[in-house]
Write an enzyme that holds these catalytic residues in place. Structure first.
Site, PDB file in Angstrom:
ATOM      1  N   LYS A  98      28.106  34.254  65.114  1.00  0.00           N
ATOM      2  CA  LYS A  98      29.286  34.613  64.421  1.00  0.00           C
ATOM      3  C   LYS A  98      30.211  33.352  64.281  1.00  0.00           C
ATOM      4  O   LYS A  98      31.235  33.397  63.554  1.00  0.00           O
ATOM      5  CB  LYS A  98      30.126  35.748  65.458  1.00  0.00           C
ATOM      6  CG  LYS A  98      29.333  36.983  65.312  1.00  0.00           C
ATOM      7  CD  LYS A  98      30.216  38.245  66.040  1.00  0.00           C
ATOM      8  CE  LYS A  98      29.510  39.561  65.592  1.00  0.00           C
ATOM      9  NZ  LYS A  98      28.155  39.813  66.415  1.00  0.00           N
TER      10      LYS A  98
HETATM   11  C1  LIG Z   1      27.182  40.826  65.925  1.00  0.00           C
HETATM   12  C2  LIG Z   1      25.892  40.313  66.469  1.00  0.00           C
HETATM   13  C3  LIG Z   1      24.762  40.903  66.064  1.00  0.00           C
HETATM   14  C4  LIG Z   1      24.795  41.715  64.866  1.00  0.00           C
HETATM   15  O1  LIG Z   1      24.944  41.288  63.693  1.00  0.00           O
HETATM   16  P1  LIG Z   1      25.334  42.433  62.495  1.00  0.00           P
HETATM   17  O2  LIG Z   1      25.623  41.367  61.037  1.00  0.00           O
HETATM   18  O3  LIG Z   1      26.654  43.035  62.723  1.00  0.00           O
HETATM   19  O4  LIG Z   1      24.135  42.851  62.054  1.00  0.00           O
HETATM   20  C5  LIG Z   1      23.453  40.524  66.636  1.00  0.00           C
HETATM   21  N1  LIG Z   1      23.450  39.810  67.386  1.00  0.00           N
HETATM   22  C6  LIG Z   1      24.590  39.117  68.182  1.00  0.00           C
HETATM   23  C7  LIG Z   1      24.563  38.092  69.286  1.00  0.00           C
HETATM   24  C8  LIG Z   1      26.048  39.379  67.772  1.00  0.00           C
HETATM   25  O5  LIG Z   1      26.772  38.852  68.206  1.00  0.00           O
END
Ligand SMILES: *Cc1c(COP(=O)(O)O)cnc(C)c1O
Length: 434
Positions: A98
């Site tokens: 993220k």
């Molecule tokens: C947010 C997140 C996901 C999921 O990602 P999306 O884009 O919502 O499908 C997977 N793994 C981690 C560690 C995350 O923080």
């Protein structure tokens, strides 16, 4: 490049699709009526920068600088086995993928605000990961102040430190309540006409198009490290919750990256594998799992994916045809809790390599897929972020990376508030930046 919003409120009274530029889509976040912004077209490009510059109306040298500042950490591709690669997306400041989207979005917003001399206030509610990525991504930017609402005592001590030790333009609001209270308070503030009249307010929601487009970066990056002998044969395995990460991969494919297939790996929140089998999208309440960032019962970016495959416009709305086309590009696989934990243990035993529970869902899906050829699993978080379950699976202690060690030594500086909106309002009225 213009952007339109998915239905319902996407047309003018004359029936024309409403279009906005990237700046408006970025600063607004959500389209009217709650729709999601989509690019009007996908120009072909042979590398990440050529792709992103087609979408984003920022002068080339400024956009280059934003990308350089945002992606200032390594993205290693690790070969675990023949045809099995792990793309480590967790070397940013908050140790999850993220960071890519949040850091880019923050800098792009700051760029437009610096030009117009405006100030912006971001209000975001978090149950953990998103709050730390957003707080860290916006930290130190001069034109934006960020208010992070988090449920005091209900997030892990390390997560709290990641949010509440920064200071400067990041205000950590520790709510005496749960995540739902935080979300309700944030919504009330964002909808408050009295506040909106005085200042610019926005949210840093994960469905902002300004978080998705930069995520194409690491698909190009990984592809370029493997290509030549392998081009056209590579499958990406994407641990998925809200399907933003996978949508970014589809965007990269649309701009010309010849990705063979995507595997959407999900935990027991398995709305999408069931939809691809049955044709019925049954959203429901989320269930808690080890891979908690993927505990999503109503994947918000699915509307974007559907839109990408709804080629012949909305007239005939042939759901079956759409689903068949989606299935050509995406295979969805559900992984149980037991398989997740077992995969962490097996990968450690076989390769002496430690993965987090989200990545484990991806690796477990590789064993179950029909796809042949090389697979790249996106590793979305550092294992130390999910220390308890990982240590219990591998039966040893794991050490904290520097990013977590640093915050664990800093002291918390939060403002404690009750769950009554009046209290938040009184605080904001004094603290919002004009
Ligand atoms: C947010 C997140 C996901 C999921 O990602 P999306 O884009 O919502 O499908 C997977 N793994 C981690 C560690 C995350 O923080």
């Amino acid at each position: 490049m213009k952007f339109y919003s998915t239905p319902p409120a996407h047309k003018t009274s004359e029936g024309k699709v409403k279009m906005v530029d990237f700046k408006a889509a970025l600063l607004r976040g959500l389209g009217e009526g709650g729709g999601l912004y989509m690019p009007e077209k996908f120009p072909k490009a042979s590398n990440f920068f050529d792709a992103i510059k087609e979408f984003i109306s920022i002068a080339e040298k400024d956009l280059k600088k934003i990308c350089k500042d945002a992606f200032n950490f390594p993205v290693p591709l690790v070969e675990l086995d023949k045809n099995l690669y792990i793309l480590e997306l967790f070397h940013g400041p908050t140790l999850s993928f993220k960071d890519f989207g949040a850091r880019f979005m923050a800098r792009a917003m700051n760029y437009y605000l610096a030009k117009s001399g405006e100030k912006l206030n971001i209000i975001v509610a978090t149950s953990g990961d998103t709050g730390s990525a957003v707080a860290s991504g916006f930290y130190g930017l001069s034109n934006i102040k960020v208010f992070v609402l988090y449920p005091g005592k209900r997030i892990s001590p390390l997560q709290e430190k990641q949010i509440a030790t920064l200071g400067k333009n990041i205000v950590a609001l520790e709510v005496k309540g749960d995540f739902d209270d935080c979300q309700r308070l944030a919504k009330e503030a964002l909808a408050d006409a009295e506040l909106r009249e005085k200042v610019n307010l926005s949210s840093a929601n994960s469905i902002n198009i300004g978080r998705l487009l930069p995520q194409m970066y690491y698909y190009f990056h990984a592809f370029n490290q493997l290509t030549n002998q392998l081009s056209n044969k590579i499958t990406f395995v994407v641990p998925s919750g809200n399907f933003g990460n996978l949508t970014a991969g589809l965007f990269a494919k649309k701009t010309g990256l010849p990705i063979k297939k995507f595997i959407a790996a999900v935990n027991k929140n398995s709305v999408i594998p069931e939809y691809l089998k049955s044709g019925k999208l049954k959203v429901r309440k989320s269930e808690m799992t080890y891979s908690n960032a993927m505990d999503v019962g109503r994947p918000s970016n699915w509307a974007r994916i559907r839109e990408l495959y709804d080629h012949d416009n909305d007239n005939d709305n042939d759901d079956d045809k759409i689903r068949k086309n989606i299935s050509k590009d995406i295979e969805a696989i559900k992984i149980t809790e037991a398989e997740t934990k077992k995969t962490i243990a097996e990968v450690y035993k076989k390769y002496n390599y430690i993965i987090d529970p989200h990545t484990a869902v991806g690796v477990a899906a590789v064993a179950l897929t029909r796809q042949s050829g090389p697979k790249i699993v996106l590793s979305t978080a550092h294992p130390a972020k999910f220390k308890e379950i990982v240590e219990s699976a591998v039966n040893r202690k794991i050490s904290l990376p520097n990013q977590l060690k640093e915050v664990s030594n800093k002291s918390k500086q939060s403002i404690i508030i009750g769950k009554n909106y009046k209290e938040l309002f009184n605080l904001l009225i004094n603290q919002l930046t004009k």
